[in-house]
Scaffold this motif. Structure first.
Motif, PDB file in Angstrom:
ATOM      1  N   UNK A 145       0.491  -1.179   0.053  1.00  0.00           N
ATOM      2  CA  UNK A 145       0.170   0.244  -0.199  1.00  0.00           C
ATOM      3  C   UNK A 145       0.698   1.086   0.122  1.00  0.00           C
ATOM      4  N   UNK A 146       2.061   0.898   0.661  1.00  0.00           N
ATOM      5  CA  UNK A 146       3.044   2.346   0.796  1.00  0.00           C
ATOM      6  C   UNK A 146       3.624   2.712  -0.559  1.00  0.00           C
ATOM      7  N   UNK A 147       3.860   1.512  -0.937  1.00  0.00           N
ATOM      8  CA  UNK A 147       4.586   2.022  -2.608  1.00  0.00           C
ATOM      9  C   UNK A 147       3.662   2.237  -3.441  1.00  0.00           C
ATOM     10  N   UNK A 148       1.878   1.700  -3.307  1.00  0.00           N
ATOM     11  CA  UNK A 148       1.720   2.101  -4.704  1.00  0.00           C
ATOM     12  C   UNK A 148       0.574   3.915  -3.864  1.00  0.00           C
ATOM     13  N   UNK A 149       0.373   4.186  -2.522  1.00  0.00           N
ATOM     14  CA  UNK A 149       0.857   5.580  -2.440  1.00  0.00           C
ATOM     15  C   UNK A 149       2.010   6.706  -2.958  1.00  0.00           C
ATOM     16  N   UNK A 150       3.286   5.599  -3.076  1.00  0.00           N
ATOM     17  CA  UNK A 150       4.050   6.443  -3.276  1.00  0.00           C
ATOM     18  C   UNK A 150       4.675   7.318  -4.921  1.00  0.00           C
ATOM     19  N   UNK A 151       3.436   5.963  -5.059  1.00  0.00           N
ATOM     20  CA  UNK A 151       3.525   6.006  -7.021  1.00  0.00           C
ATOM     21  C   UNK A 151       2.519   7.178  -7.273  1.00  0.00           C
ATOM     22  N   UNK A 152       1.582   7.269  -6.498  1.00  0.00           N
ATOM     23  CA  UNK A 152       0.429   7.837  -7.340  1.00  0.00           C
ATOM     24  C   UNK A 152       0.992   9.542  -6.625  1.00  0.00           C
ATOM     25  N   UNK A 153       2.032   9.766  -6.142  1.00  0.00           N
ATOM     26  CA  UNK A 153       2.221  10.737  -5.256  1.00  0.00           C
ATOM     27  C   UNK A 153       2.859  11.522  -6.335  1.00  0.00           C
ATOM     28  N   UNK A 154       4.572  10.148  -6.942  1.00  0.00           N
ATOM     29  CA  UNK A 154       5.129  10.822  -7.803  1.00  0.00           C
ATOM     30  C   UNK A 154       4.330  11.603  -8.778  1.00  0.00           C
ATOM     31  N   UNK A 155       3.274  10.704  -9.349  1.00  0.00           N
ATOM     32  CA  UNK A 155       2.442  11.765 -10.644  1.00  0.00           C
ATOM     33  C   UNK A 155       2.697  13.191 -10.479  1.00  0.00           C
ATOM     34  N   UNK A 156       2.464  13.702 -12.116  1.00  0.00           N
ATOM     35  CA  UNK A 156       2.581  15.099 -11.290  1.00  0.00           C
ATOM     36  C   UNK A 156       1.202  15.375 -11.117  1.00  0.00           C
ATOM     37  N   UNK A 157       1.113  16.588 -11.182  1.00  0.00           N
ATOM     38  CA  UNK A 157      -0.288  16.918 -10.793  1.00  0.00           C
ATOM     39  C   UNK A 157      -1.162  17.182 -11.602  1.00  0.00           C
ATOM     40  N   UNK A 158      -1.092  17.691 -12.932  1.00  0.00           N
ATOM     41  CA  UNK A 158      -1.799  17.772 -13.784  1.00  0.00           C
ATOM     42  C   UNK A 158      -2.207  16.190 -14.626  1.00  0.00           C
ATOM     43  N   UNK A 159      -1.008  15.379 -14.433  1.00  0.00           N
ATOM     44  CA  UNK A 159      -1.655  14.061 -15.516  1.00  0.00           C
ATOM     45  C   UNK A 159      -2.467  13.821 -13.848  1.00  0.00           C
ATOM     46  N   UNK A 160      -2.746  13.647 -12.751  1.00  0.00           N
ATOM     47  CA  UNK A 160      -3.235  13.207 -11.754  1.00  0.00           C
ATOM     48  C   UNK A 160      -4.941  13.134 -11.572  1.00  0.00           C
TER      49      UNK A 160
END
Length: 301
Positions: A145-160
């Motif tokens: 879960x922590x790894x998935x959260x880090x990958x999601x937070x590392x994305x750029x804001x626009x793409x998210x």
């Protein structure tokens, strides 16, 4: 004055029609129950989609006869050895005698000078710790879960934000399709339920009409037969004939017979119309018999 009774043929026709109408009424009741069950399941499925499926709480007694035993990872502990269970939980190697021994490979078997093999050493008795196993599984889960959260937070804001908008649009489209399908199926079930309810009401009225006609035929014909006798004024009425008729008794019998025949003639006119209607518009012609789907599936017409 003579009059012809309905006869056995007319009675059989009416009784058969009563049986057929009752059969169709029972089938219609079953169809109506099927539609009501489908409508209930449809509403439950829609509520589960909107609000989530709610599981009923299970209440179990601690000392109940159906209490399920608690399963652990215990491996072949002998009975009556509480100290072995405590030592096994601490991770020590123990045997049934209670002495600590070094780990022994159960495959290796040594022999003496005479060539006879020595007895195989006993396998170690182990008990896997439930606490250690649970901590290990929880560690794997939290790491994922922590790894998935880090990958999601590392994305750029626009793409998210773009990804979230696309997912929201997809979710809204799926929700609209599901709502339309629910409303369409609910509308069809409502129409079918109204149709079956109206049919059931008509069949019930038809069955009641025919049953009354059959009972009335028996009553009226019996009254015509009793009109040949004199009756007492007191109740319950008794029917009799004098041993020798007088002018007064003959007049009373003729009056009773004339009145009974007049009533029967009037009833016979309505009965003949009903028998003709049964012959022309039998329920067997209007509603051919079809098997009722009791569980799910389509509805028989």
């Amino acid at each position: 004055m003579s009059i012809a009774f309905v006869g056995e043929g007319g009675n059989q026709l009416l009784r058969r029609e009563v049986y057929l109408v009752n059969q169709r009424r029972i089938d219609t009741e079953q169809r109506l129950r099927v539609v009501q069950d489908r409508e209930k399941r449809l509403v439950e499925r829609e509520n589960a989609r909107k609000f989530g499926k709610v599981k009923p709480e299970r209440v179990e007694s601690d000392n109940g006869p159906n209490k399920r035993p608690k399963i652990t990872s215990l491996v072949a502990l002998p009975q009556g050895s509480e100290d072995l269970a405590s030592k096994g939980a601490e991770g020590e190697s123990v045997d049934p005698t209670g002495d600590k021994k070094d780990p022994v490979d159960p495959v290796e078997v040594s022999g003496d000078a005479s060539g006879k093999p020595e007895p195989r050493p006993q396998r170690r008795l182990l008990q896997i710790s439930d606490a250690k196993r649970d901590r290990k599984l929880m560690g794997f889960l939290m790491g994922h879960l922590n790894k998935s959260r880090q990958e999601f937070e590392s994305r750029p804001e626009a793409s998210r934000s773009l990804f979230e908008q696309k997912m929201l649009a997809v979710d809204a489209k799926i929700a609209d399709q599901q709502r339309e399908a629910f409303e369409r199926e609910q509308r069809l079930l409502t129409e079918e339920k109204a149709k079956q309810s109206a049919l059931l009401e008509r069949l019930s009225k038809r069955q009641e009409q025919l049953q009354k006609a059959v009972s009335r035929v028996i009553l009226e014909e019996h009254q015509v037969c009793l009109a040949n006798f004199l009756e007492t004024k007191a109740t319950p009425k008794l029917y009799y004939l004098p041993s020798h008729h007088t002018a007064e008794t003959r007049r009373r019998v003729e009056e009773r017979r004339s009145a009974a025949l007049a009533r029967y003639s009037e009833f016979r006119a309505h009965l003949d119309a009903l028998v003709a209607d049964v012959r022309d518009n039998s329920i067997e012609k209007l509603m051919p018999y079809s098997r009722v789907p009791l569980m799910g599936g389509g509805l028989a017409g």
